[in-house]
Design a protein around this motif. Structure first.
Motif, PDB file in Angstrom:
ATOM      1  N   GLY A 179       0.846  -1.178   0.000  1.00 37.76           N
ATOM      2  CA  GLY A 179       0.000   0.000   0.000  1.00 37.76           C
ATOM      3  C   GLY A 179       0.885   1.233   0.000  1.00 37.76           C
ATOM      4  O   GLY A 179       1.680   1.428   0.923  1.00 37.76           O
ATOM      5  N   ASP A 180       0.804   2.045  -1.037  1.00 37.77           N
ATOM      6  CA  ASP A 180       1.629   3.254  -1.162  1.00 37.77           C
ATOM      7  C   ASP A 180       0.740   4.483  -1.072  1.00 37.77           C
ATOM      8  O   ASP A 180      -0.244   4.599  -1.812  1.00 37.77           O
ATOM      9  CB  ASP A 180       2.384   3.269  -2.496  1.00 37.77           C
ATOM     10  N   ILE A 181       1.090   5.420  -0.185  1.00 33.45           N
ATOM     11  CA  ILE A 181       0.295   6.648  -0.010  1.00 33.45           C
ATOM     12  C   ILE A 181       0.920   7.791  -0.807  1.00 33.45           C
ATOM     13  O   ILE A 181       2.135   7.967  -0.810  1.00 33.45           O
ATOM     14  CB  ILE A 181       0.188   7.025   1.478  1.00 33.45           C
ATOM     15  N   SER A 182       0.060   8.538  -1.497  1.00 34.42           N
ATOM     16  CA  SER A 182       0.534   9.664  -2.308  1.00 34.42           C
ATOM     17  C   SER A 182      -0.491  10.789  -2.261  1.00 34.42           C
ATOM     18  O   SER A 182      -1.680  10.558  -2.040  1.00 34.42           O
ATOM     19  CB  SER A 182       0.758   9.220  -3.749  1.00 34.42           C
ATOM     20  N   GLY A 183      -0.009  12.021  -2.468  1.00 37.92           N
ATOM     21  CA  GLY A 183      -0.891  13.183  -2.512  1.00 37.92           C
ATOM     22  C   GLY A 183      -0.909  13.805  -3.892  1.00 37.92           C
ATOM     23  O   GLY A 183       0.061  13.695  -4.654  1.00 37.92           O
ATOM     24  N   GLY A 184      -2.017  14.452  -4.235  1.00 39.47           N
ATOM     25  CA  GLY A 184      -2.134  15.090  -5.548  1.00 39.47           C
ATOM     26  C   GLY A 184      -3.057  16.298  -5.488  1.00 39.47           C
ATOM     27  O   GLY A 184      -3.843  16.463  -4.544  1.00 39.47           O
ATOM     28  N   VAL A 185      -2.959  17.147  -6.522  1.00 42.36           N
ATOM     29  CA  VAL A 185      -3.736  18.391  -6.583  1.00 42.36           C
ATOM     30  C   VAL A 185      -4.422  18.503  -7.936  1.00 42.36           C
ATOM     31  O   VAL A 185      -3.864  18.099  -8.964  1.00 42.36           O
ATOM     32  CB  VAL A 185      -2.815  19.626  -6.373  1.00 42.36           C
ATOM     33  N   GLY A 186      -5.633  19.042  -7.929  1.00 36.51           N
ATOM     34  CA  GLY A 186      -6.352  19.311  -9.174  1.00 36.51           C
ATOM     35  C   GLY A 186      -7.030  20.672  -9.101  1.00 36.51           C
ATOM     36  O   GLY A 186      -7.589  21.040  -8.055  1.00 36.51           O
ATOM     37  N   ILE A 187      -6.964  21.426 -10.184  1.00 32.09           N
ATOM     38  CA  ILE A 187      -7.647  22.722 -10.251  1.00 32.09           C
ATOM     39  C   ILE A 187      -9.069  22.501 -10.776  1.00 32.09           C
ATOM     40  O   ILE A 187      -9.261  21.801 -11.772  1.00 32.09           O
ATOM     41  CB  ILE A 187      -6.892  23.705 -11.179  1.00 32.09           C
ATOM     42  N   ILE A 188     -10.051  23.071 -10.083  1.00 29.69           N
ATOM     43  CA  ILE A 188     -11.455  22.847 -10.453  1.00 29.69           C
ATOM     44  C   ILE A 188     -11.704  23.397 -11.855  1.00 29.69           C
ATOM     45  O   ILE A 188     -11.345  24.539 -12.174  1.00 29.69           O
ATOM     46  CB  ILE A 188     -12.402  23.518  -9.432  1.00 29.69           C
ATOM     47  N   SER A 189     -12.348  22.576 -12.684  1.00 29.80           N
ATOM     48  CA  SER A 189     -12.482  22.897 -14.112  1.00 29.80           C
ATOM     49  C   SER A 189     -13.713  23.744 -14.441  1.00 29.80           C
ATOM     50  O   SER A 189     -13.676  24.564 -15.369  1.00 29.80           O
ATOM     51  CB  SER A 189     -12.520  21.602 -14.924  1.00 29.80           C
ATOM     52  N   LYS A 190     -14.816  23.598 -13.705  1.00 30.51           N
ATOM     53  CA  LYS A 190     -16.043  24.336 -14.030  1.00 30.51           C
ATOM     54  C   LYS A 190     -15.905  25.817 -13.673  1.00 30.51           C
ATOM     55  O   LYS A 190     -15.258  26.175 -12.683  1.00 30.51           O
ATOM     56  CB  LYS A 190     -17.243  23.732 -13.297  1.00 30.51           C
ATOM     57  N   ALA A 191     -16.524  26.655 -14.480  1.00 31.67           N
ATOM     58  CA  ALA A 191     -16.424  28.112 -14.287  1.00 31.67           C
ATOM     59  C   ALA A 191     -16.995  28.554 -12.947  1.00 31.67           C
ATOM     60  O   ALA A 191     -16.488  29.500 -12.330  1.00 31.67           O
ATOM     61  CB  ALA A 191     -17.147  28.832 -15.429  1.00 31.67           C
ATOM     62  N   ASP A 192     -18.055  27.863 -12.490  1.00 36.79           N
ATOM     63  CA  ASP A 192     -18.661  28.255 -11.215  1.00 36.79           C
ATOM     64  C   ASP A 192     -17.951  27.630 -10.010  1.00 36.79           C
ATOM     65  O   ASP A 192     -18.352  27.823  -8.862  1.00 36.79           O
ATOM     66  CB  ASP A 192     -20.155  27.911 -11.192  1.00 36.79           C
ATOM     67  N   GLY A 193     -16.881  26.842 -10.272  1.00 40.69           N
ATOM     68  CA  GLY A 193     -16.082  26.271  -9.193  1.00 40.69           C
ATOM     69  C   GLY A 193     -16.658  25.025  -8.549  1.00 40.69           C
ATOM     70  O   GLY A 193     -16.139  24.544  -7.536  1.00 40.69           O
ATOM     71  N   GLU A 194     -17.727  24.461  -9.134  1.00 47.91           N
ATOM     72  CA  GLU A 194     -18.333  23.259  -8.549  1.00 47.91           C
ATOM     73  C   GLU A 194     -17.446  22.040  -8.809  1.00 47.91           C
ATOM     74  O   GLU A 194     -17.010  21.793  -9.928  1.00 47.91           O
ATOM     75  CB  GLU A 194     -19.723  23.016  -9.131  1.00 47.91           C
ATOM     76  N   VAL A 195     -17.184  21.270  -7.752  1.00 43.92           N
ATOM     77  CA  VAL A 195     -16.341  20.072  -7.856  1.00 43.92           C
ATOM     78  C   VAL A 195     -17.132  18.938  -8.499  1.00 43.92           C
ATOM     79  O   VAL A 195     -18.255  18.625  -8.079  1.00 43.92           O
ATOM     80  CB  VAL A 195     -15.833  19.629  -6.463  1.00 43.92           C
ATOM     81  N   THR A 196     -16.547  18.345  -9.529  1.00 42.99           N
ATOM     82  CA  THR A 196     -17.177  17.212 -10.214  1.00 42.99           C
ATOM     83  C   THR A 196     -16.284  15.978 -10.072  1.00 42.99           C
ATOM     84  O   THR A 196     -15.151  16.054  -9.607  1.00 42.99           O
ATOM     85  CB  THR A 196     -17.381  17.517 -11.708  1.00 42.99           C
TER      86      THR A 196
END
Length: 290
Positions: A87-104
């Motif tokens: 089991g390997d733990i890792s972190g990551g980041v994503g920029i929200i793509s929708k214009a209104d900032g809603e997470v999908t």
């Protein structure tokens, strides 16, 4: 009437098992209607070292399961273990793509992909991904982030992996035995569905499986797998220690270990030998948990 049949295959270092279950109406768990067991050949420390021998072992177990269940086995869920399972733990980041900032779900998958990119996965196969925690614009989120609004999504996830070659070899054994895999699941996760309750997984619990040539340790918290490790040690090492310490054959040592020996022997010495090896096993587990 169409029957709801589910079949599981587990190829351990010592025994290959095939279990046939039937889900009956109104029942949560399947009724076991067939079992096939055979001695495993061609597998060491949970991974395939001789494909033709492993195929024969699996075919023998399948044949017995088909006879006891009356079901022709063509598809199955496959359990995967072995010393390379991790089991390997890792972190990551994503920029929200929708214009209104809603997470999908797309944003979550992008952040998980970033987690994967940050891992060194050379020659490793991902079995499953368990998201452990989410942050939205630096603030921790309880539960899933879909539908919330923000700019930056951070994820920490556990990647269950194994050696790519070991994964491919197991797949070759299964398909060569005439079985189409429905899914492949890590054996510690599969075992947790039987050995641990949902409450135990939520409050936190560790599951240790001492096999013949490997020991697996899986840790659960908040209902999800948070750590997984496999050690290259097991019950066969206890047998070997008894054979050396008591100056007997491996066959007699196995009987002594299982309490089936008839001849005179020093129980105190036997206990000391077994305790010493078990101490080694649990010291490995304790050090990993720390």
């Amino acid at each position: 009437m169409i029957r709801n049949i589910s079949i599981g295959i587990d190829m351990g270092s010592t025994t290959t098992r095939v279990v046939v279950g039937e889900f009956l109406k109104g029942e949560k768990n399947p009724k076991i209607i067939g079992i096939g067991e055979s001695e495993t050949k061609g597998i060491r420390h949970g991974y395939v070292v001789n494909i033709p021998e492993a195929i024969i072992s699996l075919k023998n177990a399948i044949s017995l399961a088909e006879k006891s269940s009356g079901i022709k086995i063509k598809h199955a869920l496959i359990s995967i273990g072995g010393v390379t399972l991790r089991g390997d733990i890792s972190g990551g980041v994503g920029i929200i793509s929708k214009a209104d900032g809603e997470v999908t779900n797309l944003d979550i998958n992008k952040a998980l992909q970033d987690c994967e990119d940050n891992l060194n996965l050379n020659n490793k196969k991902i079995i499953k991904i368990f998201p452990l925690s989410f942050k939205l614009d630096g603030k921790e989120i309880l539960g899933r982030p879909e539908g919330m609004k923000g700019t930056k999504l951070e994820i920490k996830a556990l990647f269950v992996t194994c050696s790519n070659s070991h994964f491919e070899d197991l797949l070759e054994v299964v398909t060569s035995a005439g079985i189409e895999p429905i899914d492949i699941i890590a054996s510690p996760e599969a075992g947790s569905y039987v050995a641990l309750s949902e409450k135990q997984k939520i409050v936190g619990g560790a599951l240790v499986n001492i096999g013949s040539e490997t020991v697996s340790l899986s840790v659960f918290e908040n209902g999800t797998l948070v750590s997984l490790h496999t050690f290259s040690i097991g019950g066969a090492d206890i047998t070997n220690d008894i054979a050396l310490g008591m100056k007997v054959s491996l066959e007699d040592a196995e009987r002594l270990k299982l309490g089936n020996a008839m001849e005179d022997f020093s129980k105190k010495k036997l206990d000391e030998i077994i305790e010493a090896r078990l101490f080694d096993i649990f010291e490995l587990i304790e050090n990993h948990l720390k």
